[in-house]
Structures are given as C-alpha cells and as structure tokens.
Design a protein around this motif. Structure first.
Motif, PDB file in Angstrom:
ATOM      1  N   VAL A 142      -5.844   6.239 -13.768  1.00  7.59           N
ATOM      2  CA  VAL A 142      -5.953   7.535 -14.673  1.00  7.59           C
ATOM      3  C   VAL A 142      -6.670   8.623 -14.024  1.00  7.59           C
ATOM      4  O   VAL A 142      -6.704   9.845 -14.170  1.00  7.59           O
ATOM      5  CB  VAL A 142      -6.565   7.072 -15.960  1.00  7.59           C
ATOM      6  N   ASP A 143      -8.038   7.940 -13.292  1.00  6.39           N
ATOM      7  CA  ASP A 143      -8.946   8.948 -12.956  1.00  6.39           C
ATOM      8  C   ASP A 143      -8.226   9.846 -11.837  1.00  6.39           C
ATOM      9  O   ASP A 143      -8.257  11.082 -11.634  1.00  6.39           O
ATOM     10  CB  ASP A 143     -10.148   8.238 -12.383  1.00  6.39           C
ATOM     11  N   THR A 144      -7.370   8.992 -10.836  1.00  6.07           N
ATOM     12  CA  THR A 144      -6.743   9.593  -9.746  1.00  6.07           C
ATOM     13  C   THR A 144      -5.919  10.714 -10.180  1.00  6.07           C
ATOM     14  O   THR A 144      -5.706  11.617  -9.722  1.00  6.07           O
ATOM     15  CB  THR A 144      -6.260   8.560  -8.877  1.00  6.07           C
ATOM     16  N   TYR A 145      -5.072  10.296 -11.123  1.00 11.87           N
ATOM     17  CA  TYR A 145      -3.915  11.184 -11.745  1.00 11.87           C
ATOM     18  C   TYR A 145      -4.731  12.505 -12.244  1.00 11.87           C
ATOM     19  O   TYR A 145      -4.113  13.695 -12.163  1.00 11.87           O
ATOM     20  CB  TYR A 145      -3.201  10.614 -13.018  1.00 11.87           C
ATOM     21  N   ARG A 146      -5.704  12.268 -13.039  1.00 11.29           N
ATOM     22  CA  ARG A 146      -6.220  13.438 -13.718  1.00 11.29           C
ATOM     23  C   ARG A 146      -6.737  14.326 -12.636  1.00 11.29           C
ATOM     24  O   ARG A 146      -6.978  15.572 -12.468  1.00 11.29           O
ATOM     25  CB  ARG A 146      -7.432  12.938 -14.553  1.00 11.29           C
ATOM     26  N   ARG A 147      -7.500  13.837 -11.637  1.00 13.62           N
ATOM     27  CA  ARG A 147      -8.205  14.541 -10.453  1.00 13.62           C
ATOM     28  C   ARG A 147      -7.069  15.382  -9.636  1.00 13.62           C
ATOM     29  O   ARG A 147      -7.391  16.496  -9.183  1.00 13.62           O
ATOM     30  CB  ARG A 147      -8.823  13.661  -9.361  1.00 13.62           C
ATOM     31  N   ALA A 148      -5.795  14.869  -9.638  1.00 14.25           N
ATOM     32  CA  ALA A 148      -4.639  15.543  -9.003  1.00 14.25           C
ATOM     33  C   ALA A 148      -4.270  16.618 -10.019  1.00 14.25           C
ATOM     34  O   ALA A 148      -3.378  17.376  -9.475  1.00 14.25           O
ATOM     35  CB  ALA A 148      -3.790  14.478  -8.593  1.00 14.25           C
ATOM     36  N   ALA A 163       0.871  -1.199  -0.212  1.00 12.76           N
ATOM     37  CA  ALA A 163       0.060   0.037  -0.033  1.00 12.76           C
ATOM     38  C   ALA A 163       1.008   1.381   0.011  1.00 12.76           C
ATOM     39  O   ALA A 163       0.587   2.245  -0.610  1.00 12.76           O
ATOM     40  CB  ALA A 163      -0.664  -0.178   1.307  1.00 12.76           C
ATOM     41  N   ARG A 164       2.063   1.190   0.707  1.00 10.89           N
ATOM     42  CA  ARG A 164       2.733   2.347   0.842  1.00 10.89           C
ATOM     43  C   ARG A 164       3.484   2.671  -0.436  1.00 10.89           C
ATOM     44  O   ARG A 164       3.813   4.014  -0.997  1.00 10.89           O
ATOM     45  CB  ARG A 164       3.896   2.419   1.771  1.00 10.89           C
ATOM     46  N   ALA A 165       3.763   1.466  -1.385  1.00  6.83           N
ATOM     47  CA  ALA A 165       4.595   1.714  -2.774  1.00  6.83           C
ATOM     48  C   ALA A 165       3.432   2.139  -3.716  1.00  6.83           C
ATOM     49  O   ALA A 165       4.097   2.377  -4.796  1.00  6.83           O
ATOM     50  CB  ALA A 165       5.110   0.587  -2.853  1.00  6.83           C
ATOM     51  N   SER A 166       2.396   2.311  -3.454  1.00  8.86           N
ATOM     52  CA  SER A 166       1.430   2.230  -4.285  1.00  8.86           C
ATOM     53  C   SER A 166       1.227   3.737  -5.139  1.00  8.86           C
ATOM     54  O   SER A 166       1.278   4.821  -4.390  1.00  8.86           O
ATOM     55  CB  SER A 166      -0.187   1.789  -3.900  1.00  8.86           C
ATOM     56  N   ALA A 167       1.597   3.570  -6.373  1.00 11.42           N
ATOM     57  CA  ALA A 167       1.677   4.961  -7.171  1.00 11.42           C
ATOM     58  C   ALA A 167       0.347   5.753  -7.163  1.00 11.42           C
ATOM     59  O   ALA A 167       0.303   6.857  -7.060  1.00 11.42           O
ATOM     60  CB  ALA A 167       2.165   4.756  -8.679  1.00 11.42           C
ATOM     61  N   ARG A 168      -0.749   4.897  -7.234  1.00 13.54           N
ATOM     62  CA  ARG A 168      -2.130   5.466  -7.104  1.00 13.54           C
ATOM     63  C   ARG A 168      -2.174   6.152  -5.456  1.00 13.54           C
ATOM     64  O   ARG A 168      -2.872   7.310  -5.642  1.00 13.54           O
ATOM     65  CB  ARG A 168      -3.365   4.451  -7.177  1.00 13.54           C
ATOM     66  N   ARG A 169      -1.928   5.529  -4.585  1.00 17.03           N
ATOM     67  CA  ARG A 169      -1.921   6.147  -3.460  1.00 17.03           C
ATOM     68  C   ARG A 169      -1.141   7.300  -3.202  1.00 17.03           C
ATOM     69  O   ARG A 169      -1.540   8.277  -2.569  1.00 17.03           O
ATOM     70  CB  ARG A 169      -1.621   5.001  -2.317  1.00 17.03           C
ATOM     71  N   VAL A 170      -0.036   7.317  -3.484  1.00 15.20           N
ATOM     72  CA  VAL A 170       1.078   8.456  -3.562  1.00 15.20           C
ATOM     73  C   VAL A 170       0.351   9.568  -4.213  1.00 15.20           C
ATOM     74  O   VAL A 170       0.280  10.865  -3.452  1.00 15.20           O
ATOM     75  CB  VAL A 170       2.264   8.241  -4.299  1.00 15.20           C
TER      76      VAL A 170
END
Length: 290
Positions: A243-249, A204-211
């Motif tokens: 992709v959704d997470t990246y765009r929201r950020a 979980a800590r290494a997740s790019a989505r979580r970061v």
C-alpha cells in the motif's frame, strides 16, 4: 428485499497451446437489455489449486447487484508456470471487452477482482496490460482490443511472492497447531511457489510491489484491498508495504481491515463476508459513478 436469481453459463475464451480455457459468466435473470458493467474474477489457490467456480459466493452476489461477472480458468502450476497465468488473465479481460455486445456489457466499465494468488494475478495484469510477456495468449476476434481495467479489487492478495515465500520458509519448522489461521500450511505454500515460479529470481520479477516500486507499471488503477486481521498466509506488514509503495507511486488505494477473521474469509457466508461484500459494492459504485 429479495435479490434476483442469478444464472451462469460456461464458455471458452481462449485456447493457448491447444488447452481450452473456460470462463463462467454470471448474470442476473432480470438484468434486462441495458448494457451492464463487467467484472472479471481471478480465483486464488496458491497459483495451483481450484478453478473458476471457487468464488461463487461473491460472484453470484455481485451479479445480483447488476454486474456481469466473468470468472476465469487459467493455466496453473506446476505444469503452467509464470507468466502463463497472468497472460491468460490479460486474455480474459480482452475477451470480455471484445465480446461486450454478446455479453450485454459496457467495454469501458470492466473491473477485475482476485483473491490471494488471484489478487496477485489480477493486479499483475492490471498494472501492465500491454506488457509483451503478458500478451502471449491469443484471443479470437480480439485484434486491437486492449486489457485496460477501470479498477481492481484485491482480496487478501499475495503481492510480493518472494517475501511470502521467504516468510513461509521461516515458519516451516513450527510445530503443528502453532498457526491461528486454519488456511496457513507452510509446506503447501512453499511447494506451490516453487512449482509455479521455479526460483526466487522469477518470484522477484513477478512481484507486483517490485513492478510498482521500479516504475514498470503502465497503469495504477484505483485499488480496493481487503486484509484479514488473523491472516497468516499474507501478513499485514506485507500488505502495508505494498500500500505504501502504491501510494508513493501516485496510485489511489483503499485498505479495508477485517478484525477477527483469517485468510479467504470472504468465501464463506457470515457477518465478515457480508461486510467485505458491502465494501466491494461501495467501491464499485463509486468507481462507476452510481
């Protein structure tokens, strides 16, 4: 039109804990003396398998287009655990920038590409190029040189290791022959996750989505992401969630879908791999203003 011949050289770029790490540098024979953009390549293999030669198909093709491609070895599981591999990738980017004159490259035009687990490592390094835990691999002659990249190419990437691990656990009991993707082997993936990350907390800590979701990303570089329709190593739902997470950020990401093919299809010559290469070339050209 025939493409120029491509040569390669193997060089040591770092030696963490006395372990030499090699990079394979691809360059077209007719590249001339003008400094070229560089592309760092991070191979896949469930953080456990293969080496810097794994991506030769597209490494040579992109070098023939006028890039200097630097494919990295790095520490892998189970003897090398997270975040050692990501720290090595950061070191590799710094090495390329520090040695731009010798490589004949432009230090500000460095991109990064990675497939599968290599896509996870490439994006992890690109999102947090100055994170303390990723700054542990020393690079000779690179004092003061950063690891910022101009763009990222993520090919069928594993961007949420915990989600993929739990997905593989859920499919491990299926009878042989159920998968439509020849590279989907749940037991092998489960063992690789456990050997590299150790536990779910680390996944979980290494997740790019979580970061990205938790606002820990230092940068959100332009991203081109390739997903295969028949991929069962990484589901389309996992990719779209990232992709959704990246765009929201606030990050810019282009998602390219490839019908009728499975995981890692771009490694093998054919029509689908050609289309993938064309998409990569177009994205790089736009990023570099060509």
């Amino acid at each position: 039109m025939s493409r120029p011949a491509v040569r390669h050289d193997d060089v040591e770029y770092a030696r963490p804990d006395g372990t030499p790490l090699l990079a394979r540098v691809y360059r077209a024979d007719d590249a001339g003396r003008t400094p070229l953009p560089a592309l760092v390549d991070v191979h896949g293999g469930a953080w456990t398998y293969f080496d810097r030669t794994a991506d030769v198909h597209f490494d040579e093709a992109l070098a023939a287009d006028g890039l200097v491609v630097v494919a990295l070895d790095f520490r892998q599981g189970p003897t090398g655990r997270w975040p050692a591999a990501a720290a090595d990738v950061v070191a590799g980017v710094r090495w390329v920038k520090a040695n731009a004159a010798a490589l004949g490259t432009r230090p500000d035009d460095v991109g990064i590409v990675g497939g599968s687990s290599g896509g996870h490592l490439a994006l992890s390094a690109a999102l947090r190029p100055t994170a303390p835990e990723l700054a542990t691999t020393p690079v000779a002659g690179a004092a003061g040189v950063g690891a910022r990249v101009a763009y990222v190419l993520a090919l069928w990437p594993v961007l949420d290791p915990l989600a993929r691990y739990r997905y593989a656990l859920g499919r491990r009991a299926e009878p042989p022959g159920t998968a439509r993707d020849r590279f989907f082997e749940p037991e092998r993936l489960i063992a690789a996750h456990e050997g590299f990350f150790g536990d779910e907390t680390t996944m979980a800590r290494a997740s790019a989505r979580r970061v990205v979701a938790d606002g820990e990303a230092q940068r959100l570089p332009p991203l081109w992401l390739a997903h295969a329709e028949l991929d069962e190593n990484v589901t389309l739902d996992m990719t779209r969630a990232f992709v959704d997470t990246y765009r929201r950020a606030g990050g810019a990401v282009e998602l390219a879908l490839f019908p009728g093919v499975g995981h890692a299809f771009g490694h093998f010559p054919g029509e689908a791999a050609d289309r993938c290469l064309a998409g990569m070339r177009d994205f790089i050209a736009r990023r570099l203003g060509r």
